[in-house]
Design an enzyme around this catalytic site. Structure first.
Site, PDB file in Angstrom:
ATOM      1  N   ARG A   1      -8.023   3.992   3.654  1.00 44.95           N
ATOM      2  CA  ARG A   1      -7.348   4.686   4.771  1.00 44.95           C
ATOM      3  C   ARG A   1      -6.743   5.968   4.222  1.00 44.95           C
ATOM      4  NH1 ARG A   1      -6.124  -0.819   5.608  1.00 44.95           N
ATOM      5  NH2 ARG A   1      -7.158  -1.655   7.474  1.00 44.95           N
TER       6      ARG A   1
ATOM      7  N   GLU B   1       2.832   2.952   6.335  1.00 45.79           N
ATOM      8  CA  GLU B   1       2.988   1.557   6.747  1.00 45.79           C
ATOM      9  C   GLU B   1       3.302   0.672   5.552  1.00 45.79           C
ATOM     10  OE1 GLU B   1       3.202   0.665   9.965  1.00 45.79           O
ATOM     11  OE2 GLU B   1       3.082   2.832  10.185  1.00 45.79           O
TER      12      GLU B   1
ATOM     13  N   HIS C   1      -3.316   9.364  -0.621  1.00 49.90           N
ATOM     14  CA  HIS C   1      -4.351   8.717  -1.419  1.00 49.90           C
ATOM     15  C   HIS C   1      -5.424   9.731  -1.774  1.00 49.90           C
ATOM     16  CE1 HIS C   1      -2.630   4.850  -0.263  1.00 49.90           C
ATOM     17  NE2 HIS C   1      -2.619   5.295   0.974  1.00 49.90           N
TER      18      HIS C   1
ATOM     19  N   TYR D   1      -8.565   3.154  -2.059  1.00 53.31           N
ATOM     20  CA  TYR D   1      -7.995   2.803  -0.757  1.00 53.31           C
ATOM     21  C   TYR D   1      -8.755   3.501   0.366  1.00 53.31           C
ATOM     22  CZ  TYR D   1      -4.301   1.545   2.557  1.00 53.31           C
ATOM     23  OH  TYR D   1      -3.581   1.024   3.599  1.00 53.31           O
TER      24      TYR D   1
ATOM     25  N   ASP E   1       0.788   4.084   1.678  1.00 59.35           N
ATOM     26  CA  ASP E   1       0.937   4.954   2.836  1.00 59.35           C
ATOM     27  C   ASP E   1       2.233   4.626   3.580  1.00 59.35           C
ATOM     28  OD1 ASP E   1       0.326   2.511   3.923  1.00 59.35           O
ATOM     29  OD2 ASP E   1      -1.606   3.117   4.756  1.00 59.35           O
TER      30      ASP E   1
ATOM     31  N   ASP F   1       0.832  -1.212   0.000  1.00 62.02           N
ATOM     32  CA  ASP F   1       0.000   0.000   0.000  1.00 62.02           C
ATOM     33  C   ASP F   1       0.864   1.260   0.000  1.00 62.02           C
ATOM     34  OD1 ASP F   1      -2.233  -1.593   0.009  1.00 62.02           O
ATOM     35  OD2 ASP F   1      -2.520  -1.503   2.173  1.00 62.02           O
TER      36      ASP F   1
END
Length: 594
Positions: A311, A92, A354, A309, A90, A88
């Site tokens: 988040r 993390e 995002h 996405y 972001d 992903d």
């Protein structure tokens, strides 16, 4: 043809991405890391997995026990294939890509990101690889070490030492608990007061409310939403019963004259598209879903390529979606095509890695989504598909609404005077639905009769209703998340898990849809807030989030940030807390000896 090994995060996306690669003529094996593959071990001070030596942070990363077999399977697929990291986009996700780079001993691997799981998005991502973003990685590492420091050292040396039955503290969870506990204290300290609201009802069929000023209440928005209408449904408050009686007496004995009639056409734009926080709030209010359930459903919708996405704290929408939405409206609802689409601004500090949460296909309405196969939704407990489709419908309607025309409202305000008293009636009628056809956040029509300035009226009834002020309301789960976002506590990826942790730790319980702090939660927060307020109050967590943002933008080194925080704030706070706890234990011992 080049052979690829594409490493993603969630196994739920594997089937879709494999199919799209095959459709694109790409020879790709798709493997999932299943989230993080490494974690800080249990070595070092307080078993937190790292130590601080001077200005350096020495970390002990370990492959998670449940990921070793999967990591070996990924390694077996590397032979003869170029590894592409597609976790992903972001912080993390970037850190997972870094951990994979370290464990797989990759040299300058290609990194791709995508906002949605569609064939076009996968094709564009693979055509535009980049290298690891070391600043994003640094922000994730700083967050991991910071949370382990506060969580492990704070829990072991403060929470457990208190011996009150509390299980843990944490950088984000403790600040969220502070919000709830401080609200609980305000509720307990609240002292109700009596007041009066005054109204006059006329034979023409409408009711006016008492206003202390001739100007009446002030307009704060172009149109009155349900929330604002609730605030304006009362007259100006009168606390003295004698004054209330005098006003009623005068208004009953003297004629009422219309002194002003104001009419105007107002416009109201749609609210912004969904962020993680606003989606959780809307799903809680409209679908009665807990935040963690909302995210569970959204994860499946994302994995199936139905939404972007989930988040995110950005309200930005891609140009391609806006064009597609406009085309959809032109084809299906041409009267709702706006002359100019409203723009929305993300909140300060938004990471904006995002887009906002939106559907990937404007033509995929909830009705069409009903025909989707059951299999992708089977991993959801309960009536998973039905709930997921309802959530998708919210996302679809909110996103389409942002691209539709404004709503048009005919507003009327009538000001009346009776002797020295002033009265006001308000009405609004929706004359063009605009975006509310997809997302209706307006109250119902409130029609006023045709009246004119100078008209004399005879009131049928003037009354004063005695009421009592109410204490602040407790937070629902979505309302707590809204407050966390407002205060800068946590990020989209942590909102739902933080609320779940508070419930799992028995710091809060849900009663009639509201979060109530337990005695254990109150006792723990009473101590923490009295002894180490800098570590648990929202301002601290917001400052930490701001500094993590600085790391992500390359303005701050994560190790410098962590070392400074430990030396200047955390270690002194631990020492202070341990000293107070030692004194408490001595007092308990002395009391027990008596």
């Amino acid at each position: 043809m080049e052979k690829l090994l594409l490493i993603i995060e969630s196994p739920g996306k594997r089937e879709k991405i494999t199919k799209y690669c095959k459709d694109l003529g790409i020879d790709a094996v798709v493997k999932a890391s299943v989230g993080h593959i490494r974690e800080l071990g249990d070595s070092g001070e307080d078993s937190r997995g790292f130590d601080i030596h001077g200005s350096k942070v020495v970390s002990n990363w370990e492959v998670s026990k449940d990921k070793k077999k999967n990591l070996s399977a990924i390694k077996q697929e590397m032979k003869g294939r170029r590894v592409v990291l597609a976790t992903d986009g972001d912080r993390e996700g970037e850190s997972i890509a870094w951990h994979l780079t370290e464990e797989l001993k990759l040299k300058n691997p290609d990194r791709v990101v995508y906002q949605e799981i569609t064939k076009d998005a996968i094709q564009k991502a693979l055509a535009n690889p980049r290298k690891l973003d070391v600043d994003l990685v640094g922000a994730a590492l700083g967050r991991a070490h910071l949370d382990k420091m506060v969580g492990y050292s704070g829990t072991k040396r403060i929470v457990w030492a208190l011996d009150i039955g509390a299980k843990s503290m944490g950088r984000v969870q403790s600040s969220a608990l502070w919000l709830l506990a401080s609200l609980e204290l305000r509720i307990r300290a609240f002292k109700p007061e009596d007041y009066f609201t005054l109204s006059a009802t006329y034979p023409e069929g409408f009711k006016a409310l008492y206003r202390a000023s001739k100007a009446g209440s002030q307009d704060t928005e172009a149109a009155v939403s349900e929330e604002q209408e609730a605030k304006e449904s009362e007259s100006d408050r009168i606390t003295d019963p004698k004054i209330a009686a005098q006003i009623v007496s005068e208004a009953q004995s003297k004629p009422h004259k219309i002194v002003k009639v104001e009419s105007q056409q107002a416009t109201l734009n749609a609210p912004a598209p969904f962020t993680t926080s606003s989606l959780q709030q809307a799903a809680g209010a409209l679908l009665k879903l807990a935040p963690e359930r909302t995210m569970e459903l959204a994860q499946v919708l994302y994995e199936q390529g139905m939404i972007t996405y989930m988040r995110t704290d950005s309200v930005a929408l891609s140009a391609s979606f806006c064009e597609a939405a406009l085309a959809y409206l032109q084809q299906t609802d041409p009267t709702n095509v706006p002359a100019k689409t409203a723009k929305h601004k993300s909140k300060d500090g938004a990471q904006e890695a995002h887009e906002a949460i939106r559907p990937t296909d404007c033509a995929m309405t909830a009705e069409k989504a009903q025909s989707l196969a059951e299999a992708p939704f089977q991993k959801l407990k309960g009536n998973g598909k039905a709930e997921a489709i309802k959530l998708y419908d919210l996302i679809w309607r909110r996103a389409i609404a942002t691209q539709a025309a404004p709503a048009l409202i005919a507003k009327t305000k009538v000001l009346l005077q009776s002797g020295t008293t002033n009265w006001e009636a308000r009405g609004q009628v929706l004359t063009f639905p605009g975006y509310t056809k997809y997302w209706n956040n307006l109250s119902g029509d409130s029609v006023l009769p045709a009246v004119k300035e100078g008209q004399m009226m005879t009131s049928v009834k003037v009354q004063a209703d005695k009421k009592r002020t109410s204490p602040p309301g407790r937070f629902s789960e979505p309302r707590l998340i809204q407050e966390m976002e407002k205060k800068g506590i946590g990020r989209p990826s942590t909102y739902a898990s933080t609320v779940k942790t508070l419930k799992d730790r028995n710091y809060v319980q849900v009663e009639k849809g509201k979060l109530v702090v337990t005695p254990t939660g109150m006792e723990l927060m009473s101590f923490l807030d009295a002894v180490i307020p800098d570590l648990v109050r929202p301002k601290f967590t917001a400052q930490m989030e701001s500094q993590l943002d600085q790391i992500a933008s390359g303005k701050l080194d994560w190790q410098t940030f962590l070392v400074d925080f430990y030396n200047q704030t955390f270690a002194p706070s631990l020492d202070k807390a341990e000293s107070v706890i030692a004194q408490l234990k001595l007092q308990r011992k002395a009391t027990a000896a008596k």
